[in-house]
Design a protein around this motif. Structure first.
Motif, mmCIF file in Angstrom:
data_model
loop_
_atom_site.group_PDB
_atom_site.id
_atom_site.type_symbol
_atom_site.label_atom_id
_atom_site.label_comp_id
_atom_site.label_asym_id
_atom_site.label_seq_id
_atom_site.Cartn_x
_atom_site.Cartn_y
_atom_site.Cartn_z
ATOM 1 N N SER A 153 -8.111 -7.790 11.461
ATOM 2 C CA SER A 153 -7.573 -8.654 10.116
ATOM 3 C C SER A 153 -7.867 -7.761 8.792
ATOM 4 O O SER A 153 -6.703 -7.527 7.964
ATOM 5 C CB SER A 153 -8.090 -9.968 10.241
ATOM 6 O OG SER A 153 -7.705 -10.504 11.384
ATOM 7 N N GLU A 154 -8.966 -7.386 8.678
ATOM 8 C CA GLU A 154 -9.438 -6.779 7.372
ATOM 9 C C GLU A 154 -8.455 -5.267 7.381
ATOM 10 O O GLU A 154 -8.223 -4.931 6.160
ATOM 11 C CB GLU A 154 -10.820 -6.649 7.152
ATOM 12 C CG GLU A 154 -11.228 -5.938 5.898
ATOM 13 C CD GLU A 154 -12.817 -5.825 5.854
ATOM 14 O OE1 GLU A 154 -13.220 -5.157 4.838
ATOM 15 O OE2 GLU A 154 -13.546 -6.248 6.793
ATOM 16 N N GLN A 155 -8.601 -4.571 8.449
ATOM 17 C CA GLN A 155 -7.887 -3.452 8.613
ATOM 18 C C GLN A 155 -6.561 -3.508 8.342
ATOM 19 O O GLN A 155 -5.755 -2.661 7.486
ATOM 20 C CB GLN A 155 -8.040 -2.869 10.206
ATOM 21 C CG GLN A 155 -7.737 -1.542 10.231
ATOM 22 C CD GLN A 155 -8.340 -1.031 11.609
ATOM 23 O OE1 GLN A 155 -7.705 -1.370 12.668
ATOM 24 N NE2 GLN A 155 -8.788 0.101 11.673
ATOM 25 N N GLU A 156 -5.876 -4.477 8.847
ATOM 26 C CA GLU A 156 -4.370 -4.817 8.450
ATOM 27 C C GLU A 156 -4.171 -5.142 6.978
ATOM 28 O O GLU A 156 -3.132 -4.743 6.341
ATOM 29 C CB GLU A 156 -3.863 -6.011 9.477
ATOM 30 C CG GLU A 156 -2.430 -6.430 9.102
ATOM 31 C CD GLU A 156 -1.543 -5.268 9.429
ATOM 32 O OE1 GLU A 156 -0.154 -5.316 9.349
ATOM 33 O OE2 GLU A 156 -1.891 -3.967 10.133
ATOM 34 N N ALA A 157 -5.242 -6.035 6.537
ATOM 35 C CA ALA A 157 -4.787 -6.329 5.089
ATOM 36 C C ALA A 157 -4.963 -5.053 4.241
ATOM 37 O O ALA A 157 -4.267 -4.870 3.233
ATOM 38 C CB ALA A 157 -6.005 -7.192 4.658
ATOM 39 N N ASN A 158 -5.866 -4.029 4.387
ATOM 40 C CA ASN A 158 -6.160 -2.821 4.010
ATOM 41 C C ASN A 158 -4.763 -1.846 3.947
ATOM 42 O O ASN A 158 -4.761 -1.250 3.311
ATOM 43 C CB ASN A 158 -7.423 -2.287 4.391
ATOM 44 C CG ASN A 158 -8.714 -2.692 3.794
ATOM 45 O OD1 ASN A 158 -8.584 -3.442 2.982
ATOM 46 N ND2 ASN A 158 -9.637 -2.678 4.637
ATOM 47 N N ARG A 159 -4.101 -1.943 5.291
ATOM 48 C CA ARG A 159 -3.190 -1.093 5.560
ATOM 49 C C ARG A 159 -1.753 -1.609 4.623
ATOM 50 O O ARG A 159 -1.342 -0.872 4.173
ATOM 51 C CB ARG A 159 -2.923 -1.318 7.012
ATOM 52 C CG ARG A 159 -1.686 -0.210 7.416
ATOM 53 C CD ARG A 159 -1.269 -0.335 8.886
ATOM 54 N NE ARG A 159 -0.272 -1.780 8.859
ATOM 55 C CZ ARG A 159 0.735 -1.843 8.433
ATOM 56 N NH1 ARG A 159 1.411 -0.758 7.953
ATOM 57 N NH2 ARG A 159 1.373 -3.151 8.552
ATOM 58 N N LEU A 160 -1.769 -2.887 4.607
ATOM 59 C CA LEU A 160 -0.660 -3.473 3.969
ATOM 60 C C LEU A 160 -0.804 -3.330 2.497
ATOM 61 O O LEU A 160 -0.011 -3.238 1.699
ATOM 62 C CB LEU A 160 -0.650 -5.067 4.161
ATOM 63 C CG LEU A 160 -0.285 -5.646 5.397
ATOM 64 C CD1 LEU A 160 -0.283 -6.853 5.457
ATOM 65 C CD2 LEU A 160 1.155 -4.879 5.754
ATOM 66 N N ALA A 161 -2.078 -3.141 1.916
ATOM 67 C CA ALA A 161 -2.429 -2.645 0.493
ATOM 68 C C ALA A 161 -2.193 -1.156 0.192
ATOM 69 O O ALA A 161 -1.640 -1.044 -0.978
ATOM 70 C CB ALA A 161 -3.918 -2.996 0.285
ATOM 71 N N LYS A 162 -1.999 -0.530 1.212
ATOM 72 C CA LYS A 162 -1.848 0.850 1.217
ATOM 73 C C LYS A 162 -0.446 1.300 1.394
ATOM 74 O O LYS A 162 0.127 2.347 1.186
ATOM 75 C CB LYS A 162 -3.103 1.723 1.687
ATOM 76 C CG LYS A 162 -4.106 1.500 0.942
ATOM 77 C CD LYS A 162 -5.487 2.247 1.706
ATOM 78 C CE LYS A 162 -6.523 2.063 1.154
ATOM 79 N NZ LYS A 162 -7.782 2.911 1.908
#
Length: 736
Positions: A153-162
């Motif tokens: 979930s955190e990885q996806e959030a970071n991906r969406l941020a970048k």
């Protein structure tokens, strides 16, 4: 096997909660309450346990861990733990689990994942070394917490941020970070990087006609095509809407960058299949290169934006390199747009006609109409100067409508065997009412439709298929002759040739620009076009033929018709009538033309560097392979110069012919397209070299440059210095 049973079988081993060497405690092992708690925790799956021997091989893994790894205990026991669990990229200090175990020191919260990609599990490991009473190392004992869901979930959030959620490309924020970090790193290492700004042409029409869902599908396909062109050479980002950005590190060769830009434009202009139908768009590209055009992100991005703006105003579907005069050019373009609009109303346009000659008998069979604009302030303005402005502002539509009527009217006074030929702009073809304009002009003038030839660029065929087919079918039924113009220089598929009702393929002058070792140009491609047109029952027409030897070679290869200075320059309608009055119109080819590379008349001041001297000379004309300069008397053939075209563009050349104060020079390295119909050098003076010579590290100022001693003779572009009579950096900027 539960963890409590493992401990009962290993009464001499227990993990201590302190950093001191672990001492065996029999009372702890016999404590049923503690073991019961351990069992309960292990069964709940909240925490798992693991243990290794002295060599880091597995001696125990909790059942929950084994289940998540998809492996039974008998398959993992005795296996190195670091082969089962590998660190997650970008997490922690990046050191492997094996290295942690080899240090025999406690560690905590090491994020690892299964080495088997088929089982998605992420664990946080904590471990401590176990020692006996004599301080002998016995192995590791530790715990593991399953954090798969939280981590992903955190990885996806970071991906969406970048990254852009629609295309998967980097988003604006990530691109800004990448550009900043790249420029900072490269500045210290004296490396270059290119930034491309991309804007999709006609994308709004897709959203308006097919809907936003189709637009989203198209953007996803655009991203895939960009990945195919760029590959691993750079980072691609979507800034939002239909704006894209490409960062290409270690690239300053404008020849290579131009080829990449052409490939991007070509690939993105091919048709797209979406659920709602078929879509056609285009692409414009602006290019800036660090450190030449900027050393900070803001100035490099602004330079690429200005180049993109210039490419869109130049008629779209083009690329442009940044140049210091683009802002001035934008102002001049706006003035020209206003003056063009007035010129239409005032009737300042005329047509001239260049003969098209049949190579079999030298008979004139057609006249190609060319626009002429006589402006009160500018004088006679060349078509290649004002037509891109007219296309970018859509003024080409009323200008084109006037030209069609005018050409039909004037053709009525010619023999019926003589056709009139007009180039049709893509903007003109796609405008509402184009076919009706042709019908009306033919009806009003009573011109035989077979005598009207419309030359269509390849990009016309890439428009909306149903609309293009309908328009071509209507024109064909009218009896109008259709020719594919500048064949081989655009983007069309051979499938269109079979579908479209074309009478001829027209080869443009670009085919005849010399390539290294061949003064006639690319004759192999010309031969292929002739074979193709013959197989499809079409004629072949070559334009821009200015030399007798080229004309003779084209005749030998089987070209049907030719236009160019080898036969005649463009004539006014009055001159056409004078020629017709002499009887049957035939033209003999002359050897007064010179092919070399197509010359562009420029007449501007440039610098000339010879040994330690810097001279101001006049550039008379320019081609890929050479130029004509004026201003120095009695220069011997073979003399080597360096021409300074401004903004760090230096070209090594040698004198091939000389007459009084005029010299013809040949470049050591051919110039390349600048994307605007002009030419530029592949490389420029490096701002890093200027900084080494004492100048501040900034984007290239517009001052004069000279080469270091002996570099001109060797053709090396490795060393440069500011000329002794060059303006200061401050003065240069003020002059700009």
């Amino acid at each position: 096997m539960p963890f409590s049973d493992f401990f009962k079988g290993k009464k001499d081993e227990l993990e201590s909660q302190s950093d001191a060497p672990t001492r065996v405690s029999l009372s702890a092992l016999e404590s049923g309450d503690k073991l019961a708690i351990v069992d309960e925790i292990e069964r709940s799956g909240a925490i798992g346990f693991w243990a290794t021997d002295t060599n880091g091989r597995v001696v125990y893994l909790s059942p929950a861990i084994l289940d998540s790894l998809g492996k039974p205990f008998d398959r993992v026991v005795g296996q190195p733990l670091q082969q089962l669990l590998v660190p997650v990229e970008g997490e922690g200090d990046g050191r492997s689990l094996g290295l942690k175990l080899n240090t025999r020191k406690s560690f905590a919260n090491l994020t690892v994942q299964s080495e088997d990609e088929g089982h998605d599990v992420v664990l946080k490991l904590t471990g401590r070394p176990l020692h006996d009473e004599d301080a002998n190392f016995l192995g590791f004992r530790g715990s593991a917490v399953d954090v798969t869901e939280e981590f992903r979930s955190e990885q996806e959030a970071n991906r969406l941020a970048k990254f852009d959620s629609l295309t998967g490309l980097a988003n604006r924020h990530r691109m800004e970070q990448r550009i900043d970090s790249t420029l900072h790193t490269f500045r210290n290492a004296k490396r270059s990087a290119a930034l491309m700004m991309l804007d999709l042409d006609k994308f709004k029409q897709v959203n308006d006609t097919l809907g936003h869902a189709a637009g989203d599908q198209l953007l996803q396909q655009v991203a895939e095509r960009l990945r195919g062109v760029i590959g691993g050479r750079g980072e691609i980002g979507r800034l939002g809407g239909d704006e894209f950005q490409v960062l290409v590190p270690d690239m300053d060769d404008r020849g290579e960058l131009g080829e990449i830009a052409k490939k991007i434009i070509q690939m993105l202009s091919q048709p797209y299949s979406v659920e709602e139908g078929r879509a056609i768009i285009g692409c414009s590209v602006g290019i800036a290169v660090a450190p030449y055009d900027g050393i900070e992100r803001e100035e490099l991005t602004r330079a690429a934006d200005l180049a993109l703006y210039a490419s869109k105003n130049g008629g779209r579907g083009q690329f442009r390199f940044y140049a210091a005069d683009l802002e001035h050019e934008a102002n001049l373009r706006k003035r020209m747009e206003d003056d063009l609009a007035e010129a239409i109303e005032a009737g300042h346009f005329t047509l001239e006609y260049q003969p098209v000659v049949c190579l079999k008998d030298n008979r004139v069979v057609a006249l190609e109409a060319q626009y002429c604009w006589a402006d009160e302030d500018r004088g006679r303005v060349a078509p290649e100067t004002f037509l891109p402005v007219a296309e970018g502002s859509r003024l080409i539509v009323p200008i084109g409508e006037w030209a069609i009527r005018k050409a039909c009217e004037e053709a009525l006074g010619w023999p019926e065997s003589l056709r009139v030929s007009l180039h049709v702009s893509p903007v003109q073809f796609e405008a509402n009412g184009f076919v009706e304009c042709i019908e009306q002009a033919l009806e009003e003038t009573r011109l035989d439709p077979a005598r009207l030839e419309l030359r269509l660029p390849e990009s016309v065929l890439l428009g909306d298929a149903s609309k293009v087919d309908k328009a071509l079918a209507t024109l064909f039924k009218l009896g109008v002759r259709l020719t594919l113009d500048q064949f081989g220089s655009g983007l069309s598929s051979l499938a269109y040739l079979r579908r479209a009702p074309l009478s001829a393929l027209r080869i443009g002058a670009d085919f005849f620009e010399p390539v290294m070792g061949n003064d006639l140009g690319d004759m192999e491609l010309v031969r292929a076009v002739i074979a193709l047109s013959g197989a499809m029952g079409m004629e072949t027409v070559a334009s821009g033929v200015h030399a007798l030897d080229l004309m003779q070679e084209l005749k030998r290869l089987g070209v049907d018709q030719v236009s160019g200075f080898v036969y005649s320059e463009a004539l006014t309608n009055e001159q056409v009538h004078e020629e017709l009055a002499k009887g049957e119109w035939t033209l003999a080819p002359t050897d007064t033309g010179t092919q070399r590379a197509t010359r562009r008349t420029v007449f501007r001041k440039i610098g000339l560097i010879h040994e330690d001297h810097y001279y101001d000379v006049t550039l008379r004309n320019l081609s890929r392979s050479g130029a004509m300069i004026q201003g120095l008397e009695d220069v011997p053939v073979g003399t080597m110069f360096v021409l300074d075209f401004g903004q760090g563009q230096l070209a090594v050349c040698s004198v091939r012919r000389t007459m009084d104060d005029t010299q013809g020079v040949e470049f050591e390295q051919e110039l390349v397209d600048d994307g605007a119909g002009g030419l530029c050098t592949r490389h420029r003076v490096s701002p890093y070299e200027l900084a080494a010579a004492g100048a501040p590290l900034t984007a290239l100022p517009p001052g004069k440059y000279s080469m270091a001693p002996d570099s001109a003779a060797s053709g090396s572009f490795a060393q440069f210095k500011l000329s002794g009579n060059a303006p200061s950096q401050t003065g240069a900027k003020e002059a700009a």
